[in-house]
Design a protein around this motif. Structure first.
Motif, mmCIF file in Angstrom:
data_model
loop_
_atom_site.group_PDB
_atom_site.id
_atom_site.type_symbol
_atom_site.label_atom_id
_atom_site.label_comp_id
_atom_site.label_asym_id
_atom_site.label_seq_id
_atom_site.Cartn_x
_atom_site.Cartn_y
_atom_site.Cartn_z
ATOM 1 N N ASP A 1 -9.078 2.616 1.103
ATOM 2 C CA ASP A 1 -8.193 3.310 2.045
ATOM 3 C C ASP A 1 -7.357 4.371 1.337
ATOM 4 O O ASP A 1 -7.189 5.498 1.837
ATOM 5 N N LEU A 2 -6.810 4.034 0.165
ATOM 6 C CA LEU A 2 -5.971 4.972 -0.569
ATOM 7 C C LEU A 2 -6.773 6.179 -1.047
ATOM 8 O O LEU A 2 -6.302 7.326 -0.977
ATOM 9 N N TRP B 1 -8.331 -5.935 -4.291
ATOM 10 C CA TRP B 1 -7.786 -4.613 -3.963
ATOM 11 C C TRP B 1 -8.862 -3.621 -3.522
ATOM 12 O O TRP B 1 -8.612 -2.424 -3.455
ATOM 13 N N CYS C 1 2.009 1.862 -3.511
ATOM 14 C CA CYS C 1 0.894 2.353 -4.328
ATOM 15 C C CYS C 1 0.593 3.822 -4.028
ATOM 16 O O CYS C 1 0.317 4.612 -4.934
ATOM 17 N N GLU D 1 0.818 -1.210 0.000
ATOM 18 C CA GLU D 1 0.000 0.000 0.000
ATOM 19 C C GLU D 1 0.855 1.265 0.000
ATOM 20 O O GLU D 1 0.487 2.267 -0.629
ATOM 21 N N PRO E 1 -7.772 -1.949 0.176
ATOM 22 C CA PRO E 1 -6.691 -0.969 0.042
ATOM 23 C C PRO E 1 -7.046 0.177 -0.895
ATOM 24 O O PRO E 1 -6.615 1.317 -0.678
#
Length: 429
Positions: A91-92, A85, A65, A62, A88
């Motif tokens: 979250d990103l 994915w 990324c 993460e 994550p």
């Protein structure tokens, strides 16, 4: 301006790039293995090729990324169309201040046992979920401990869930780690096998619901949901649980479409999915629909392509709209699933493990009706290890017709001529 994608489904990248370009954006794909998209990359239109950038990065990292996304010029949105994915990605997006779903809601949908329990609590499922816990028996004798743990788990499942039942990974994908069990012998065997497996989530049990399997393909915005159509799903004979074929759009007599629209809307609202595509798998039992699982994405395999053809529009434009935080135009479009041709597609599996060396019959596909097309999911040289789930699929045959029923007949006929050629271990040495 740029829209990024944290990985993507095997098929649909070209249409997604075209949708991004049509909105005046570039598309930047972050991927840990661009070979996954070999077919899509080999068939990109000039329009898609002109707007696509690819960044090679460990997408399971993460932090890596986040750094890659921070380097994307004028980043406006993040597309996340996979299950693996989804957490994550949420979250990103939140960390970068991009439009996106509530990460807590995404975590809920990635937990099939929590979703089952929630629907049962709200009267939307007759079945409940039971987490299968290991029994802490004598650690000095592992074999005895394993047997004791299996016996304890089996007794609890029989008491709380009953038979037939399904054991599955709460965060599994591609039908991995799924065991339908109809008697106590199968139950004990499944538990013993599960004890040797690694899980993405945790093992749980739920009732087995009898009936054909379908999926509702939906699009939502701020709690408003549109049912785009129903996909049929042909499953393999038990005990395997792999998907064999599908067709879209399935025609149901009135009042079934309205009832399914109402049901799927209530299921998604209860599960906390209020924006974006959803692929809602369900069993149509004698008592009505029962959920299998919810995927907060467009359907996999060739579902996206089937939607594009049936609706006669690039549905990936709605994915771009959602990523940019705006109401998808498709939600208000007059197009329905009878606007374009129906499609059927068949997954092609080998009959044994070994190394894939190629296929026979691909050169005869053009002789079949329905304009059959070949979508490879594997390349010669790949080792085939798993035959009981979708990991063993080597390619997909898609065909068109006026109805889903006829399209499926055509796809089955054409796919019957294609045979994966596999060199077994004893053939190689």
């Amino acid at each position: 301006m740029t829209i990024a994608a944290l990985e993507a489904l095997t098929f649909g990248l070209g249409r997604l790039a075209e949708a991004a370009g049509g909105a005046g954006h570039r598309l930047c794909l972050l991927t840990g293995d661009r070979a996954v998209y070999r077919h899509e990359l080999a068939h990109l239109t000039p329009e898609a090729l002109a707007v696509l950038d690819i960044v090679d990065v460990d997408t399971f990292d993460e932090s890596a990324c986040a750094a890659a996304l921070a380097a994307v010029p004028d980043l406006r949105g993040l597309v996340n169309s996979t299950d693996t994915w989804s957490v994550p990605g949420a979250d990103l997006a939140a960390k970068l201040g991009l439009p996106g779903p509530d990460p807590a809601a995404v975590r809920l949908l990635r937990d099939k046992s929590r979703v089952r329990a929630l629907l049962h609590e709200h009267g939307l499922s007759r079945g409940r979920a039971l987490t299968v816990r290991a029994d802490p028996a004598d650690p000095s004798d592992p074999a005895r401990a394993s047997a004791a743990s299996t016996a304890s788990a089996a007794a609890e499942i029989l008491r709380e869930i009953g038979l037939p039942a399904v054991l599955k990974d709460s965060a599994g994908t591609s039908s991995r780690n799924v065991w339908p069990v109809r008697d106590e012998e199968q139950l004990h065997a499944a538990l013993a096998e599960a004890a040797q497996r690694a899980f993405a989530g945790r093992l749980f049990a739920e009732p087995f619901f009898s009936g054909p399997v379908y999926s509702a393909e939906t699009l939502s915005w701020e709690g408003e949901t549109r049912l785009l159509g129903i996909l049929s799903r042909q499953m393999s004979p038990e005990p395997s649980v792999r998907e064999e074929a599908a067709a879209f759009p399935v025609a149901f007599p009135a009042p079934e479409p309205g009832l399914l629209q109402d049901w799927v809307g209530r299921v998604l609202a209860t599960a906390g999915h209020d924006t974006g595509f959803a692929h809602v798998e369900f069993v149509l039992t004698a008592e009505g629909p029962e959920l299998v699982e919810i995927n907060r994405r467009i359907g996999g395999a060739l579902v996206g392509e089937a939607l594009c053809r049936a609706l006669d529009t690039n549905v990936y434009e709605a994915m771009v709209d959602t990523a940019l935080g705006r109401r998808p135009a498709l939600l208000d479009s007059p197009a329905d699933a009878s606007s374009g041709p129906a499609t059927g597609f068949v997954l092609v599996y080998p009959d044994r493990r070994g190394t894939l060396t190629g296929w026979t019959g691909l050169d005869t596909l053009s002789a079949f009706p329905g304009s059959p097309e070949w979508y490879p999911t594997a390349v010669p040289g790949r080792r085939v290890e798993h035959l009981a789930d979708q990991r063993g699929c080597t390619g997909i045959v898609l065909a068109e017709a006026a109805t889903a029923e006829l399209a499926l007949h055509r796809a089955l006929s054409a796919a019957g001529s294609v045979r994966p050629v596999v060199a077994a271990d004893d053939d190689e040495g």
